[in-house]
Design an enzyme around this catalytic site. Sequence first.
Site, PDB file in Angstrom:
ATOM      1  N   SER A 234       0.838  -1.195   0.000  1.00 54.02           N
ATOM      2  CA  SER A 234       0.000   0.000   0.000  1.00 54.02           C
ATOM      3  C   SER A 234       0.872   1.244   0.000  1.00 54.02           C
ATOM      4  O   SER A 234       1.951   1.259   0.607  1.00 54.02           O
ATOM      5  CB  SER A 234      -0.909  -0.011   1.226  1.00 54.02           C
ATOM      6  OG  SER A 234      -0.501   0.953   2.158  1.00 54.02           O
ATOM      7  N   LYS A 235       0.388   2.276  -0.678  1.00 58.67           N
ATOM      8  CA  LYS A 235       1.239   3.455  -0.804  1.00 58.67           C
ATOM      9  C   LYS A 235       1.369   4.199   0.518  1.00 58.67           C
ATOM     10  O   LYS A 235       2.286   4.976   0.706  1.00 58.67           O
ATOM     11  CB  LYS A 235       0.763   4.372  -1.931  1.00 58.67           C
ATOM     12  CG  LYS A 235      -0.606   4.954  -1.777  1.00 58.67           C
ATOM     13  CD  LYS A 235      -0.912   5.830  -2.991  1.00 58.67           C
ATOM     14  CE  LYS A 235      -2.376   6.217  -2.990  1.00 58.67           C
ATOM     15  NZ  LYS A 235      -2.847   6.703  -4.260  1.00 58.67           N
ATOM     16  N   ARG A 236       0.455   3.944   1.451  1.00 58.84           N
ATOM     17  CA  ARG A 236       0.579   4.607   2.746  1.00 58.84           C
ATOM     18  C   ARG A 236       1.622   3.924   3.626  1.00 58.84           C
ATOM     19  O   ARG A 236       2.254   4.548   4.453  1.00 58.84           O
ATOM     20  CB  ARG A 236      -0.766   4.633   3.461  1.00 58.84           C
ATOM     21  CG  ARG A 236      -1.543   5.903   3.172  1.00 58.84           C
ATOM     22  CD  ARG A 236      -2.967   5.815   3.662  1.00 58.84           C
ATOM     23  NE  ARG A 236      -3.724   4.833   2.906  1.00 58.84           N
ATOM     24  CZ  ARG A 236      -4.194   5.035   1.681  1.00 58.84           C
ATOM     25  NH1 ARG A 236      -3.985   6.185   1.082  1.00 58.84           N
ATOM     26  NH2 ARG A 236      -4.863   4.098   1.033  1.00 58.84           N
ATOM     27  N   ARG A 237       1.791   2.620   3.425  1.00 57.10           N
ATOM     28  CA  ARG A 237       2.645   1.871   4.349  1.00 57.10           C
ATOM     29  C   ARG A 237       3.990   1.460   3.734  1.00 57.10           C
ATOM     30  O   ARG A 237       5.010   1.433   4.395  1.00 57.10           O
ATOM     31  CB  ARG A 237       1.869   0.617   4.758  1.00 57.10           C
ATOM     32  CG  ARG A 237       2.425  -0.180   5.874  1.00 57.10           C
ATOM     33  CD  ARG A 237       1.517  -1.368   6.165  1.00 57.10           C
ATOM     34  NE  ARG A 237       1.076  -2.011   4.945  1.00 57.10           N
ATOM     35  CZ  ARG A 237      -0.166  -2.445   4.715  1.00 57.10           C
ATOM     36  NH1 ARG A 237      -1.088  -2.321   5.622  1.00 57.10           N
ATOM     37  NH2 ARG A 237      -0.485  -2.996   3.557  1.00 57.10           N
TER      38      ARG A 237
END
Length: 469
Positions: A234-237
């Site tokens: 995921s791009k957030r993590r």
Amino acid sequence: MTVRVRFAPSPTGMFHVGGARSALQNWIFAKQQGGVFVLRIEDTDAARNRPEWTEGILSALDWIGIARGSYEGPYFQSSYAGEHRAAAQRLYEGGRAYYCDCTRDDVQARTGPQQRGYDGFCRDRGLEPGEGRALRFRTPDAGETVVVDLVRGEPTFENKLIEDFVIARGDGSPVFLLANVVDDMSMGITHVIRAEEHLPNTPKQQLLWDALGVKPPVWAHVPVVVNEKRQKLSKRRDKVALEAYRDEGYLADAMRNYLMLLGWAPSGDREIVPWPVIEEEFRLDEVNPSPAFFDEKKLRAFNGDYIRALPVADFVEACRPWLTGTGTIAPPPWRPDEFDPAAFAAVAPLAQTRIAVLSEIVPNVDFLFLADPLIDEAAWAKAMKEGAADLLDAAIAAFEALESWDAESLKATLEAVGAERGLKLGKAQAPVRVAVTGRTVGLPLFESLEVLGRDRTLTRLRAARVRLV
Ligand code: GLU
């Protein structure tokens, strides 16, 4: 029939490595089949799209070898809004879709919170189009939808479990599911190769193909890409942006080789394989459907191998953006006029065996170009213990007296200085290295001193000595 594949990213963020993997698989498949690769930017979600994301996708594709001008497109989905609406209208007029004015609350009030999806309440109400009325597809009540998938066999979906899904919103705008199908249809797409995440959409989309009277494509849902905890990247993590890897100094060849190993392996035990061989050996129907682990550590090691395999001249050239701060790459700590290409070329072979990503070249060679080395204070504290002042005095005197300023003589000299003090070379080197380069680790010391030159080396040793008073 000519094979036509497409890569259809939505420009809503940096370019995801999983997307790059799908793009490459499409690219190779088209090439193997003598087919055409189409790039379509799915930019209908105006609130989430940005032109710079589109540019990022184009340049990142270019970087991994899918060069502008060598494919069809880019087409922009937003240009085909008229066709999407026309298709929705055709489905309505043909009785394959109907208008619905239910809100989510209405549906829940009728069916209770357990009900998943729509209950078909408006199916036979004969509602006319109108503001706030969504258009829903009338899914068949019986039978099954069989999807032909090169990676997954024939996933089969019972039609009665597929709800009457929305194809155009209350404001008349068609949704992604329909726009995506209409574009694939008008672009003559024969094979849809895309990530597993879209598999739940596929039976609905195939029903739309059938309802619009066109033979559906062959599908291939390639595995989801996961991190070490088996979570979808995921791009957030996670670090997912292809651009970030590029700017950190991954080589395009290493990157695309590694990306192709996500879900597929060349024959034998090989992993590092030249691109032309991958292009020849890759088989879409050999792709493993299980989640593919994106192992950043392995990618890093891979990249190190690729770097070491470069001819030195190519390595020097590949480092240039980090040495000069080109384009999206942060400038190095030295001024452009401080950079000395000849000095760099002299140490490049030493650096080439020691770095895993090209950006690591900067801390390895900054001592050569900065007027004063960047002193790492922790390294200083570690190296400049008791005896360091005395050792530096002796080293300065011995180096001043050296006739020939070369690595071998420098080493023999410092070895002798150390031996007089009962120190092995490693111990004797530490204060000299920190005084000259600012760090405890780095390129081989004596070659570094040779390239740095007598004057600058002595100036730094004296400056360190003064600091120790
Ligand atoms: N635009 C979709 C996405 O970026 C791709 C849909 C598809 O490949 O069919 O996820």
